[in-house]
Design a protein around this motif. Structure first.
Motif, PDB file in Angstrom:
ATOM      1  N   GLN A  90      -7.939  -0.870  -4.544  1.00 36.10           N
ATOM      2  CA  GLN A  90      -7.195   0.000  -5.460  1.00 36.10           C
ATOM      3  C   GLN A  90      -6.266  -0.817  -6.355  1.00 36.10           C
ATOM      4  O   GLN A  90      -6.058  -0.477  -7.524  1.00 36.10           O
ATOM      5  CB  GLN A  90      -6.401   1.037  -4.653  1.00 36.10           C
ATOM      6  CG  GLN A  90      -7.292   2.074  -3.990  1.00 36.10           C
ATOM      7  CD  GLN A  90      -6.509   3.151  -3.261  1.00 36.10           C
ATOM      8  OE1 GLN A  90      -5.453   3.575  -3.709  1.00 36.10           O
ATOM      9  NE2 GLN A  90      -7.023   3.594  -2.130  1.00 36.10           N
ATOM     10  N   SER A 139       0.665  -4.912  -4.068  1.00 38.20           N
ATOM     11  CA  SER A 139       0.768  -3.764  -3.179  1.00 38.20           C
ATOM     12  C   SER A 139       1.581  -4.211  -1.975  1.00 38.20           C
ATOM     13  O   SER A 139       1.603  -5.388  -1.609  1.00 38.20           O
ATOM     14  CB  SER A 139      -0.610  -3.260  -2.746  1.00 38.20           C
ATOM     15  OG  SER A 139      -1.308  -4.253  -2.009  1.00 38.20           O
ATOM     16  N   LEU A 182      -8.045  -0.737   6.078  1.00 38.47           N
ATOM     17  CA  LEU A 182      -6.958  -0.330   5.182  1.00 38.47           C
ATOM     18  C   LEU A 182      -6.680  -1.412   4.152  1.00 38.47           C
ATOM     19  O   LEU A 182      -6.518  -1.125   2.955  1.00 38.47           O
ATOM     20  CB  LEU A 182      -5.684  -0.040   5.974  1.00 38.47           C
ATOM     21  CG  LEU A 182      -4.479   0.281   5.075  1.00 38.47           C
ATOM     22  CD1 LEU A 182      -4.461   1.748   4.704  1.00 38.47           C
ATOM     23  CD2 LEU A 182      -3.169  -0.133   5.713  1.00 38.47           C
ATOM     24  N   GLN A 199      -1.495   6.590   2.907  1.00 33.96           N
ATOM     25  CA  GLN A 199      -2.892   6.435   3.298  1.00 33.96           C
ATOM     26  C   GLN A 199      -2.962   6.473   4.824  1.00 33.96           C
ATOM     27  O   GLN A 199      -2.259   5.709   5.495  1.00 33.96           O
ATOM     28  CB  GLN A 199      -3.483   5.134   2.757  1.00 33.96           C
ATOM     29  CG  GLN A 199      -3.565   5.151   1.227  1.00 33.96           C
ATOM     30  CD  GLN A 199      -4.263   3.945   0.630  1.00 33.96           C
ATOM     31  OE1 GLN A 199      -3.770   3.356  -0.326  1.00 33.96           O
ATOM     32  NE2 GLN A 199      -5.416   3.604   1.170  1.00 33.96           N
ATOM     33  N   THR A 200      -3.789   7.370   5.349  1.00 32.41           N
ATOM     34  CA  THR A 200      -3.829   7.618   6.784  1.00 32.41           C
ATOM     35  C   THR A 200      -5.164   7.195   7.374  1.00 32.41           C
ATOM     36  O   THR A 200      -6.225   7.586   6.880  1.00 32.41           O
ATOM     37  CB  THR A 200      -3.578   9.103   7.091  1.00 32.41           C
ATOM     38  OG1 THR A 200      -2.312   9.494   6.538  1.00 32.41           O
ATOM     39  CG2 THR A 200      -3.561   9.353   8.584  1.00 32.41           C
ATOM     40  N   THR A 225      -0.253   6.579   9.598  1.00 29.90           N
ATOM     41  CA  THR A 225      -0.035   6.680   8.161  1.00 29.90           C
ATOM     42  C   THR A 225       0.721   5.469   7.635  1.00 29.90           C
ATOM     43  O   THR A 225       1.732   5.059   8.213  1.00 29.90           O
ATOM     44  CB  THR A 225       0.747   7.964   7.832  1.00 29.90           C
ATOM     45  OG1 THR A 225      -0.010   9.094   8.289  1.00 29.90           O
ATOM     46  CG2 THR A 225       0.980   8.089   6.337  1.00 29.90           C
ATOM     47  N   TYR A 226       0.214   4.922   6.555  1.00 26.75           N
ATOM     48  CA  TYR A 226       0.834   3.795   5.875  1.00 26.75           C
ATOM     49  C   TYR A 226       1.385   4.279   4.536  1.00 26.75           C
ATOM     50  O   TYR A 226       0.683   4.964   3.784  1.00 26.75           O
ATOM     51  CB  TYR A 226      -0.185   2.682   5.633  1.00 26.75           C
ATOM     52  CG  TYR A 226      -0.637   1.990   6.887  1.00 26.75           C
ATOM     53  CD1 TYR A 226      -0.132   0.743   7.238  1.00 26.75           C
ATOM     54  CD2 TYR A 226      -1.573   2.569   7.736  1.00 26.75           C
ATOM     55  CE1 TYR A 226      -0.536   0.088   8.392  1.00 26.75           C
ATOM     56  CE2 TYR A 226      -1.987   1.932   8.901  1.00 26.75           C
ATOM     57  CZ  TYR A 226      -1.466   0.695   9.218  1.00 26.75           C
ATOM     58  OH  TYR A 226      -1.873   0.061  10.366  1.00 26.75           O
ATOM     59  N   GLN A 227       2.632   3.932   4.257  1.00 27.27           N
ATOM     60  CA  GLN A 227       3.236   4.234   2.956  1.00 27.27           C
ATOM     61  C   GLN A 227       3.046   2.999   2.067  1.00 27.27           C
ATOM     62  O   GLN A 227       3.692   1.973   2.264  1.00 27.27           O
ATOM     63  CB  GLN A 227       4.709   4.576   3.120  1.00 27.27           C
ATOM     64  CG  GLN A 227       4.978   5.810   3.976  1.00 27.27           C
ATOM     65  CD  GLN A 227       4.457   7.088   3.331  1.00 27.27           C
ATOM     66  OE1 GLN A 227       4.307   7.164   2.107  1.00 27.27           O
ATOM     67  NE2 GLN A 227       4.189   8.101   4.146  1.00 27.27           N
ATOM     68  N   GLN A 256      -9.211  -1.251   1.448  1.00 28.73           N
ATOM     69  CA  GLN A 256      -9.004  -0.102   0.568  1.00 28.73           C
ATOM     70  C   GLN A 256      -7.855  -0.343  -0.402  1.00 28.73           C
ATOM     71  O   GLN A 256      -7.967  -0.100  -1.607  1.00 28.73           O
ATOM     72  CB  GLN A 256      -8.699   1.144   1.404  1.00 28.73           C
ATOM     73  CG  GLN A 256      -9.830   1.644   2.278  1.00 28.73           C
ATOM     74  CD  GLN A 256      -9.369   2.746   3.213  1.00 28.73           C
ATOM     75  OE1 GLN A 256      -8.529   3.569   2.867  1.00 28.73           O
ATOM     76  NE2 GLN A 256      -9.909   2.765   4.427  1.00 28.73           N
ATOM     77  N   VAL A 257      -6.741  -0.824   0.132  1.00 30.15           N
ATOM     78  CA  VAL A 257      -5.565  -1.038  -0.702  1.00 30.15           C
ATOM     79  C   VAL A 257      -5.821  -2.133  -1.734  1.00 30.15           C
ATOM     80  O   VAL A 257      -5.484  -1.987  -2.915  1.00 30.15           O
ATOM     81  CB  VAL A 257      -4.345  -1.383   0.175  1.00 30.15           C
ATOM     82  CG1 VAL A 257      -3.157  -1.822  -0.687  1.00 30.15           C
ATOM     83  CG2 VAL A 257      -3.961  -0.189   1.039  1.00 30.15           C
ATOM     84  N   ARG A 285       1.985   5.708  -2.311  1.00 31.31           N
ATOM     85  CA  ARG A 285       0.929   6.622  -1.858  1.00 31.31           C
ATOM     86  C   ARG A 285       0.751   6.484  -0.351  1.00 31.31           C
ATOM     87  O   ARG A 285       0.728   5.370   0.174  1.00 31.31           O
ATOM     88  CB  ARG A 285      -0.396   6.319  -2.558  1.00 31.31           C
ATOM     89  CG  ARG A 285      -0.361   6.616  -4.048  1.00 31.31           C
ATOM     90  CD  ARG A 285      -1.742   6.793  -4.611  1.00 31.31           C
ATOM     91  NE  ARG A 285      -1.709   7.261  -5.976  1.00 31.31           N
ATOM     92  CZ  ARG A 285      -2.792   7.612  -6.663  1.00 31.31           C
ATOM     93  NH1 ARG A 285      -3.979   7.533  -6.100  1.00 31.31           N
ATOM     94  NH2 ARG A 285      -2.686   8.037  -7.915  1.00 31.31           N
ATOM     95  N   THR A 303       6.082   3.717   7.078  1.00 31.02           N
ATOM     96  CA  THR A 303       4.795   3.223   7.560  1.00 31.02           C
ATOM     97  C   THR A 303       4.737   3.296   9.086  1.00 31.02           C
ATOM     98  O   THR A 303       5.686   2.917   9.773  1.00 31.02           O
ATOM     99  CB  THR A 303       4.569   1.788   7.084  1.00 31.02           C
ATOM    100  OG1 THR A 303       4.374   1.801   5.661  1.00 31.02           O
ATOM    101  CG2 THR A 303       3.363   1.146   7.756  1.00 31.02           C
TER     102      THR A 303
END
Length: 264
Positions: free
Chosen positions: A38, A146, A31, A197-198, A252-254, A34-35, A195, A152
């Protein structure tokens, strides 16, 4: 009105937890990768900036920033000395600094870019973080960050609520607080969005092991003392299983993404 964090994890506890996890962090940081990627994609075009990777961790994005902007003009800072010991030998920046985002050990107007991915959620005084960014950035400089906000790991929190009343999941400030604090910072808000992200895990053990290896397991005051009993673990697993999808158990992360500019 800001919804303040009820109790913020002690900075020393946060630093110690991430220091202990420096060796295992990269293997479970999907994660985070990915974050961070982005967030990199959201950076504006900059020519030869003096930059800082704020909350650099093991230095993965320090090295990517160096590829983009040059290592000699960069610095990496983290509160966790163990992370810096892991990052420094791999290079990517001219300076590796132990420091606090709420009180940066840097000169006024010394940077053109501050990049910070999934670090500032551990800061109790985010207004101070923004104030420090305002201070150390040059006119026209960029703060790109971020973070995580409320909601979260909601699946894990809700499953624990079926078991007991303790605090088992890290608490983060509300997204509307990020909106308010950024608007009041004196920096110009270019983008600010949330956003979901799960990730999916085969079972509860895989999820909790991942959080522990990241150093991001429960750091809140109010957490239960001692080991969790087998009966409570079984109850938690049973509650979480009700949320299973074909992909596995969801987590899931907010995620908050923001790019702010210091006015010219």
């Amino acid at each position: 009105m800001l919804e303040q964090l009820p109790v913020v994890p002690d900075k020393r506890r946060v630093a110690a937890s991430f220091s202990r996890s420096a060796g295992s962090y990269d293997a479970v940081a999907s994660l985070q990768r990915q974050v961070g990627a982005q967030l990199l994609a959201r950076l504006p075009h900059l020519t030869s900036p003096r930059w800082l990777d704020l909350g650099c961790g093991t230095g993965h994005f320090t090295r990517l920033l160096a590829e983009r902007f040059g290592a000699d003009s960069g610095a990496a800072l983290d509160l966790a000395e163990g992370m810096l010991h892991h990052a420094r030998p791999r290079g990517g920046a001219r300076h590796f600094i132990v420091g606090d985002a709420e009180a940066l050990p840097l000169r006024d107007a010394s940077l053109d870019l501050i990049y910070s991915s999934l670090a500032v959620q551990w800061c109790g005084d985010f207004a101070a973080v923004l104030g420090e960014a305002q201070r150390v950035l040059r006119p026209g400089g960029v703060l790109a960050f971020s973070s995580l906000c409320a909601g979260t790991l909601g699946e894990l929190r809700d499953s624990w609520r079926a078991v007991d009343g303790f605090t088992h999941v890290n608490r983060f400030r509300a997204f509307r607080d990020y909106e308010t604090l950024c608007a009041e910072s004196g920096l110009e808000v270019s983008t600010l969005e949330r956003r979901a992200q799960t990730l999916h895990f085969t079972d509860l053990r895989a999820l909790t092991r991942s959080l522990k290896d990241l150093g991001a397991h429960n750091l809140n005051p109010g957490r239960p003392d001692g080991l969790t009993s087998p009966a409570r673990i079984r109850a938690l697993a049973a509650a979480y299983e009700r949320l299973r999808t074909p992909e596995g158990l969801p987590a899931t992360y907010q995620v908050v993404y923001a790019v702010l500019n210091k006015r010219l």
